[in-house]
Design a protein around this motif. Structure first.
Motif, PDB file in Angstrom:
ATOM      1  N   ILE C  99     -10.799  -0.174  19.163  1.00 49.50           N
ATOM      2  CA  ILE C  99     -11.520   1.066  18.900  1.00 49.50           C
ATOM      3  C   ILE C  99     -10.748   1.929  17.916  1.00 49.50           C
ATOM      4  O   ILE C  99     -11.328   2.523  17.012  1.00 49.50           O
ATOM      5  N   VAL C 100      -9.434   1.994  18.077  1.00 47.12           N
ATOM      6  CA  VAL C 100      -8.634   2.767  17.133  1.00 47.12           C
ATOM      7  C   VAL C 100      -8.876   2.248  15.720  1.00 47.12           C
ATOM      8  O   VAL C 100      -9.103   3.014  14.788  1.00 47.12           O
ATOM      9  N   ALA C 105     -11.668   3.318  10.410  1.00 49.58           N
ATOM     10  CA  ALA C 105     -12.581   2.878   9.354  1.00 49.58           C
ATOM     11  C   ALA C 105     -13.711   3.871   9.125  1.00 49.58           C
ATOM     12  O   ALA C 105     -14.486   3.738   8.186  1.00 49.58           O
ATOM     13  N   ASP C 106     -13.810   4.846   9.997  1.00 45.75           N
ATOM     14  CA  ASP C 106     -14.926   5.782   9.868  1.00 45.75           C
ATOM     15  C   ASP C 106     -14.454   7.190  10.247  1.00 45.75           C
ATOM     16  O   ASP C 106     -14.417   7.565  11.417  1.00 45.75           O
TER      17      ASP C 106
ATOM     18  N   ALA D 165       2.768   5.658  10.015  1.00 45.40           N
ATOM     19  CA  ALA D 165       1.746   5.633   8.973  1.00 45.40           C
ATOM     20  C   ALA D 165       0.358   5.735   9.590  1.00 45.40           C
ATOM     21  O   ALA D 165      -0.505   6.492   9.125  1.00 45.40           O
ATOM     22  N   MET D 166       0.148   4.983  10.661  1.00 38.43           N
ATOM     23  CA  MET D 166      -1.148   5.010  11.325  1.00 38.43           C
ATOM     24  C   MET D 166      -1.440   6.399  11.885  1.00 38.43           C
ATOM     25  O   MET D 166      -2.565   6.880  11.808  1.00 38.43           O
ATOM     26  N   PHE D 167      -0.435   7.020  12.452  1.00 41.92           N
ATOM     27  CA  PHE D 167      -0.643   8.337  13.048  1.00 41.92           C
ATOM     28  C   PHE D 167      -0.925   9.381  11.991  1.00 41.92           C
ATOM     29  O   PHE D 167      -1.799  10.230  12.182  1.00 41.92           O
ATOM     30  N   ASP D 168      -0.186   9.321  10.905  1.00 42.93           N
ATOM     31  CA  ASP D 168      -0.480  10.240   9.809  1.00 42.93           C
ATOM     32  C   ASP D 168      -1.946  10.133   9.452  1.00 42.93           C
ATOM     33  O   ASP D 168      -2.644  11.123   9.245  1.00 42.93           O
ATOM     34  N   HIS D 169      -2.378   8.902   9.410  1.00 41.03           N
ATOM     35  CA  HIS D 169      -3.758   8.636   9.037  1.00 41.03           C
ATOM     36  C   HIS D 169      -4.704   9.096  10.145  1.00 41.03           C
ATOM     37  O   HIS D 169      -5.693   9.787   9.913  1.00 41.03           O
ATOM     38  N   PHE D 170      -4.355   8.741  11.345  1.00 38.87           N
ATOM     39  CA  PHE D 170      -5.191   9.079  12.505  1.00 38.87           C
ATOM     40  C   PHE D 170      -5.318  10.581  12.678  1.00 38.87           C
ATOM     41  O   PHE D 170      -6.402  11.110  12.926  1.00 38.87           O
ATOM     42  N   LEU D 171      -4.201  11.258  12.533  1.00 31.19           N
ATOM     43  CA  LEU D 171      -4.202  12.708  12.752  1.00 31.19           C
ATOM     44  C   LEU D 171      -4.512  13.479  11.478  1.00 31.19           C
ATOM     45  O   LEU D 171      -4.537  14.708  11.473  1.00 31.19           O
ATOM     46  N   ALA D 172      -4.765  12.732  10.419  1.00 30.70           N
ATOM     47  CA  ALA D 172      -5.077  13.354   9.127  1.00 30.70           C
ATOM     48  C   ALA D 172      -3.997  14.352   8.722  1.00 30.70           C
ATOM     49  O   ALA D 172      -4.247  15.328   8.044  1.00 30.70           O
ATOM     50  N   ARG D 173      -2.793  14.095   9.187  1.00 29.62           N
ATOM     51  CA  ARG D 173      -1.687  14.970   8.767  1.00 29.62           C
ATOM     52  C   ARG D 173      -1.022  14.279   7.585  1.00 29.62           C
ATOM     53  O   ARG D 173      -1.266  13.096   7.318  1.00 29.62           O
ATOM     54  N   ASP D 174      -0.223  14.942   6.875  1.00 35.50           N
ATOM     55  CA  ASP D 174       0.463  14.299   5.758  1.00 35.50           C
ATOM     56  C   ASP D 174       1.902  14.799   5.674  1.00 35.50           C
ATOM     57  O   ASP D 174       2.182  15.823   5.079  1.00 35.50           O
ATOM     58  N   MET D 175       2.778  14.060   6.339  1.00 33.80           N
ATOM     59  CA  MET D 175       4.207  14.399   6.280  1.00 33.80           C
ATOM     60  C   MET D 175       4.669  14.389   4.835  1.00 33.80           C
ATOM     61  O   MET D 175       4.345  13.466   4.087  1.00 33.80           O
ATOM     62  N   GLY D 176       5.447  15.364   4.467  1.00 30.75           N
ATOM     63  CA  GLY D 176       6.059  15.327   3.134  1.00 30.75           C
ATOM     64  C   GLY D 176       7.112  14.241   3.095  1.00 30.75           C
ATOM     65  O   GLY D 176       7.520  13.725   4.143  1.00 30.75           O
TER      66      GLY D 176
END
Lengths: 213, 213, 213, 213
Positions: C99-100, C105-106, D165-176
């Motif tokens: 699911i993650v 992907a969306d 990397a996944m968490f940055d993406h998942f949380l839509a955060r962007d570590m400098g």
DNA sequence: AATGAATGAGCTTTCATTCAT
DNA sequence: GATGAATGAAAGCTCATTCAT
């Protein structure tokens, strides 16, 4: 009540004859049928599936007529029997001609259609075989000349109808039912009598009934 | 040296027979011909132009044979004359069958083709008319039976060849030249003799004439 | 008795793991669950609603384990406490990994999911925080080295499990429970001892126990 | 000059990170790249082909860094070597994370990607193996503690970066970049020292070894 | 004359969702 | 509650055609 599938089949038949497969889009079919495009896929899986449904629907009573031909051996006259059979054949050939043409333009569809026809024993070859068998049986009874090659005669007769259907389609003309009927009668008469002058008939009799068309 | 246009025409013929127009793309044609896609447009304007060039190329010597048929009246035997004509007709029909199929699938192309054929007096109707005229002339000489309807006989003969060409294509079979030759001979023999038993058979059996109009 | 909603959730879990969200259609879910497509909309509003129900269902007892971790401070051994926690974490991570992936992907679905997780204080960040707090408490008791950065160690441990879950999924492999258990133990041992050689341990001792895998 | 393919790859990277694969259409990619949709198919065959090109492009210098790691054995300090490697790894992991996530959502794409990675010896497993080999070599030199399980340590280190990397993406955060750099240093420090209190702490406290297999 | 990258309208097909039964 | 036929917007992809080189 007309069901969704029926509407789709009718619309497809109409458009196929009018525009040719290459110009017939699923969108247009749905529009003409008055249903959503999705319904086509719901009922027939894909465009090819719909096409095959149209072929089935086009068969009409031809199959039945074909099955019954053997029972006619020795009954009525050979000419009448042939006439009845060719009427049914032509009706079928006329309906399928737009599709047969289209299949020749797409060998992928063609291969699929060929397989279906083979499974159902309803290919073009079968019609020829059944008709040839009928002629051979009549030949044994002396009602068809001994010199005749039954298979060849059968081909000649069926080809005539198929050809006429294709030409109607090709030339975008539309013979009325009487013209069709007469054309079939003429073909049979011609094939019955043969080109070679009969011994007894003096060649002096001139006729010109068929020339103005 | 083979020119670019020739390469394109040959490639198109090959692919048309193999895959059918709907599956033949300009890209594929260019690839098969070993030239760039753009060359097609230089030489033929568009895809339809190329297609018509292929039809022209496919005509071979059929036109010539057709023109010469009237000169054969009263010469040699009727059977031999017909045979010669049908051989040429079949060769032509065999080559064009993939294209005819494709045209039937696309009425826009078809309309354009029809116009060209009409201008050149080379449509399918013309072949029938020339052959019918020949038969009528022979009929006047008594070399063809009086009962025969020339137009109908002409249709029967040409349809036979066209039909065979279409079936070869439809069934993906490929009759050898001898088989073709034999089939044509059989058709002629059958049509020459006619289905009705000849005089030797007691003429007491009345057969129904189907001429009442 | 299994209710319709349960059937739908189970079917979805199964298909998600097998095919991935992009390939899982509502029609397929309904078929697999053995109910009508419409039922999905009665129970979950829309496809996304069903998906969130699947996430909830996948949480299992992980939440409880997480809540109880603070109570373990100073109890048993640090290694055993970590092991227990990581086992539960991995079971959870394994279930949610399909699911993650789909959420990544969306981003529209992702945004909705993020909001829900935040409200429930159950996002991935929370796990790290709880584990870091535990390590810090143990550090105060002298059961964890003073140089250790608790948050960093927590990340390392949880990342290991999440990573393994993703890889199982990515590589379509399926580690058995014992292998999983051993992998977790190895991670803990490695992290417990540290890479730097210990003062007392002479580096002469060669070991090779882990090399053949 | 930026070529069409480059424009497409850049546009895809951007949109993938912003919206996720499921929301990225070929139409949108073409629009963002400022080229026609057909160009995508001309250069990459299909959408999946473009995706794989994006992955290749995302690899950057990671592969090279990976190849050079064995040469670092015994050079500089272990900590610095790990840091350098993990910086490159994270840059790669950060770039591919949107795609990896998306692959997990579509097992058909995933299968194709897996095959490509296998052929190129560049899958995730390979990174772990190379890093583990490095650690083992350092272990033989006594620069890494004997108790360490190299493979496990390698997994821990790489998982940390992938996870982040996944968490940055998942949380839509962007570590400098500095935050990233610090996080990597912290991970290494934590793993270098280990959780267990060092010798200075009285070794009377026995810790349980979790090695029994 | 020849090339082939670029174009973009238009195709078939999919699928979440609705709603009358 | 449950059903599944019907919907139609939107997707990926094709391919005849153009045009700068």
């Amino acid at each position: 009540m007309t069901t969704t599938s029926q509407k789709l089949i009718r619309a497809t038949e109409l458009l196929l004859r009018r525009d040719g497969l290459a110009r017939v889009t699923t969108r247009e079919i749905a529009r003409q049928a008055g249903v959503a495009e999705g319904a086509l896929y719901h009922h027939f899986g894909d465009k090819a599936g719909l096409l095959h449904a149209v072929v089935e629907h086009s068969m009409g009573d031809f199959r039945e007529v074909l099955e019954n031909l053997p029972l006619k051996v020795g009954q009525g006259t050979v000419g009448k029997n042939l006439e009845h059979m060719l009427q049914a054949a032509f009706a079928f050939q006329f309906r399928v001609s737009p599709i047969v043409g289209s299949l020749l333009a797409d060998h992928q569809l063609l291969a699929r259609a060929r397989e279906i026809l083979r499974q159902r024993c309803i290919g073009p070859r079968r019609s020829v075989d059944v008709l040839a068998a009928y002629l051979q049986a009549e030949q044994r009874l002396g009602r068809v000349a001994a010199e005749v090659i039954p298979h060849s005669a059968a081909e000649l007769l069926l080809a005539s109808g198929f050809n006429a259907a294709m030409f109607d389609h090709f030339l975008a003309r539309d013979m009325g039912p009487e013209a069709v009927c007469q054309r079939i009668k003429d073909s049979i008469q011609t094939l019955m009598s043969g080109l070679e002058p009969r011994c007894s008939v003096p060649p002096t009799v001139q006729h010109d009934r068929i020339t103005e068309r």
